[in-house]
Design a protein around this motif. Structure first.
Motif, PDB file in Angstrom:
ATOM      1  N   ASN A  43      -6.945  20.969 -95.387  1.00 18.34           N
ATOM      2  CA  ASN A  43      -6.002  19.847 -95.484  1.00 18.34           C
ATOM      3  C   ASN A  43      -4.638  20.209 -94.886  1.00 18.34           C
ATOM      4  OD1 ASN A  43      -8.010  18.473 -96.788  1.00 18.34           O
ATOM      5  ND2 ASN A  43      -6.906  18.150 -98.696  1.00 18.34           N
ATOM      6  N   THR A  44      -4.659  20.877 -93.750  1.00 24.00           N
ATOM      7  CA  THR A  44      -3.428  21.390 -93.161  1.00 24.00           C
ATOM      8  C   THR A  44      -3.369  21.073 -91.667  1.00 24.00           C
ATOM      9  OG1 THR A  44      -3.327  23.181 -94.788  1.00 24.00           O
ATOM     10  CG2 THR A  44      -2.027  23.457 -92.794  1.00 24.00           C
ATOM     11  N   VAL A  45      -2.182  20.695 -91.235  1.00 27.31           N
ATOM     12  CA  VAL A  45      -1.915  20.498 -89.811  1.00 27.31           C
ATOM     13  C   VAL A  45      -0.864  21.516 -89.393  1.00 27.31           C
ATOM     14  CG1 VAL A  45      -0.194  18.681 -90.258  1.00 27.31           C
ATOM     15  CG2 VAL A  45      -1.329  18.811 -88.020  1.00 27.31           C
ATOM     16  N   TYR A  46      -0.996  22.009 -88.175  1.00 23.71           N
ATOM     17  CA  TYR A  46      -0.126  23.073 -87.674  1.00 23.71           C
ATOM     18  C   TYR A  46       0.606  22.612 -86.415  1.00 23.71           C
ATOM     19  CZ  TYR A  46      -3.319  25.819 -90.574  1.00 23.71           C
ATOM     20  OH  TYR A  46      -4.066  26.299 -91.614  1.00 23.71           O
ATOM     21  N   LEU A  47       1.749  23.239 -86.181  1.00 26.24           N
ATOM     22  CA  LEU A  47       2.450  23.070 -84.920  1.00 26.24           C
ATOM     23  C   LEU A  47       2.833  24.463 -84.435  1.00 26.24           C
ATOM     24  CD1 LEU A  47       3.537  20.946 -82.890  1.00 26.24           C
ATOM     25  CD2 LEU A  47       5.761  21.205 -84.028  1.00 26.24           C
ATOM     26  N   GLN A  48       2.135  24.930 -83.423  1.00 24.06           N
ATOM     27  CA  GLN A  48       2.444  26.219 -82.807  1.00 24.06           C
ATOM     28  C   GLN A  48       3.446  25.976 -81.689  1.00 24.06           C
ATOM     29  OE1 GLN A  48       1.115  29.574 -83.478  1.00 24.06           O
ATOM     30  NE2 GLN A  48       2.981  29.897 -82.271  1.00 24.06           N
ATOM     31  N   MET A  49       4.559  26.672 -81.765  1.00 26.50           N
ATOM     32  CA  MET A  49       5.645  26.467 -80.806  1.00 26.50           C
ATOM     33  C   MET A  49       5.904  27.764 -80.060  1.00 26.50           C
ATOM     34  SD  MET A  49       8.202  24.168 -83.185  1.00 26.50           S
ATOM     35  CE  MET A  49       8.514  25.494 -84.352  1.00 26.50           C
ATOM     36  N   TYR A  50       5.850  27.691 -78.743  1.00 25.87           N
ATOM     37  CA  TYR A  50       6.108  28.834 -77.877  1.00 25.87           C
ATOM     38  C   TYR A  50       7.320  28.531 -76.992  1.00 25.87           C
ATOM     39  CZ  TYR A  50       1.263  30.230 -78.927  1.00 25.87           C
ATOM     40  OH  TYR A  50       0.091  30.595 -79.551  1.00 25.87           O
ATOM     41  N   ALA A  51       7.858  29.589 -76.389  1.00 28.61           N
ATOM     42  CA  ALA A  51       8.951  29.438 -75.417  1.00 28.61           C
ATOM     43  C   ALA A  51      10.036  28.523 -75.948  1.00 28.61           C
ATOM     44  CB  ALA A  51       8.403  28.917 -74.083  1.00 28.61           C
ATOM     45  N   LEU A  52      10.445  28.791 -77.171  1.00 29.01           N
ATOM     46  CA  LEU A  52      11.423  27.916 -77.819  1.00 29.01           C
ATOM     47  C   LEU A  52      12.774  27.961 -77.112  1.00 29.01           C
ATOM     48  CD1 LEU A  52      10.337  28.582 -81.460  1.00 29.01           C
ATOM     49  CD2 LEU A  52      10.560  26.315 -80.434  1.00 29.01           C
ATOM     50  N   LYS A  53      13.430  26.808 -77.122  1.00 32.90           N
ATOM     51  CA  LYS A  53      14.724  26.644 -76.467  1.00 32.90           C
ATOM     52  C   LYS A  53      15.751  26.217 -77.518  1.00 32.90           C
ATOM     53  CE  LYS A  53      12.359  24.743 -72.403  1.00 32.90           C
ATOM     54  NZ  LYS A  53      12.268  23.570 -71.499  1.00 32.90           N
ATOM     55  N   PRO A  54      17.027  26.455 -77.260  1.00 32.71           N
ATOM     56  CA  PRO A  54      18.047  26.004 -78.209  1.00 32.71           C
ATOM     57  C   PRO A  54      17.947  24.506 -78.515  1.00 32.71           C
ATOM     58  CG  PRO A  54      19.017  27.539 -76.665  1.00 32.71           C
ATOM     59  CD  PRO A  54      17.618  27.279 -76.177  1.00 32.71           C
ATOM     60  N   GLU A  55      17.538  23.722 -77.546  1.00 30.97           N
ATOM     61  CA  GLU A  55      17.428  22.277 -77.774  1.00 30.97           C
ATOM     62  C   GLU A  55      16.244  21.896 -78.665  1.00 30.97           C
ATOM     63  OE1 GLU A  55      17.692  23.871 -74.821  1.00 30.97           O
ATOM     64  OE2 GLU A  55      16.492  22.855 -73.249  1.00 30.97           O
ATOM     65  N   ASP A  56      15.406  22.852 -79.032  1.00 32.17           N
ATOM     66  CA  ASP A  56      14.341  22.596 -80.000  1.00 32.17           C
ATOM     67  C   ASP A  56      14.854  22.703 -81.442  1.00 32.17           C
ATOM     68  OD1 ASP A  56      12.187  24.474 -77.862  1.00 32.17           O
ATOM     69  OD2 ASP A  56      12.225  22.289 -78.083  1.00 32.17           O
ATOM     70  N   THR A  57      16.102  23.126 -81.596  1.00 31.92           N
ATOM     71  CA  THR A  57      16.688  23.238 -82.932  1.00 31.92           C
ATOM     72  C   THR A  57      16.713  21.872 -83.607  1.00 31.92           C
ATOM     73  OG1 THR A  57      18.048  25.151 -82.351  1.00 31.92           O
ATOM     74  CG2 THR A  57      18.793  23.794 -84.204  1.00 31.92           C
TER      75      THR A  57
END
Length: 114
Positions: free
Chosen positions: A76-90
């Motif tokens: 019962n879980t959804v994930y969000l894997q985030m790579y190459a993060l940028k300051p604008e992803d804050t």
């Protein structure tokens, strides 16, 4: 009572990665399309990614190729894997049930900064 609990946020340097989780309860999770949204200070909440019950996903142009949404219906879980993060992803990241009752999670803060 439907409940969504996000986790996995934090402070990361530009170029780093994080994986957010959203655990759902009180719904028949396996049939629910789920969404990840984010809201940066002073900006409107925006859709980041959406995944349907069978795993097909769509993404905002700003995160295509960097973020991956997935789900584990057994957990019962959804994930969000985030790579190459940028300051604008804050932003504060929220998960949401995309059909009635359209419940939102409480959000988890992601800060991308050196």
């Amino acid at each position: 009572q439907v409940q969504l609990v996000e986790s996995g946020g934090g402070l990361v340097q530009p170029g780093g990665s994080l994986r957010l989780s959203c655990a759902a309860s009180g719904i028949r999770f396996s049939i629910c399309p789920m969404g990840w949204y984010r809201q940066a200070p002073g900006k409107q909440r925006e859709l980041v990614a959406r995944i349907n019950h069978s795993g097909a996903a769509t993404y905002a142009d700003s995160v295509k190729g960097r973020f991956t949404v997935s789900r584990d219906n057994a957990k019962n879980t959804v994930y969000l894997q985030m790579y190459a993060l940028k300051p604008e992803d804050t932003a504060v990241y929220y998960c949401k049930v995309e059909i009635w009752p359209n419940t939102w999670g409480q959000g988890t803060q992601v800060t991308v900064s050196s």
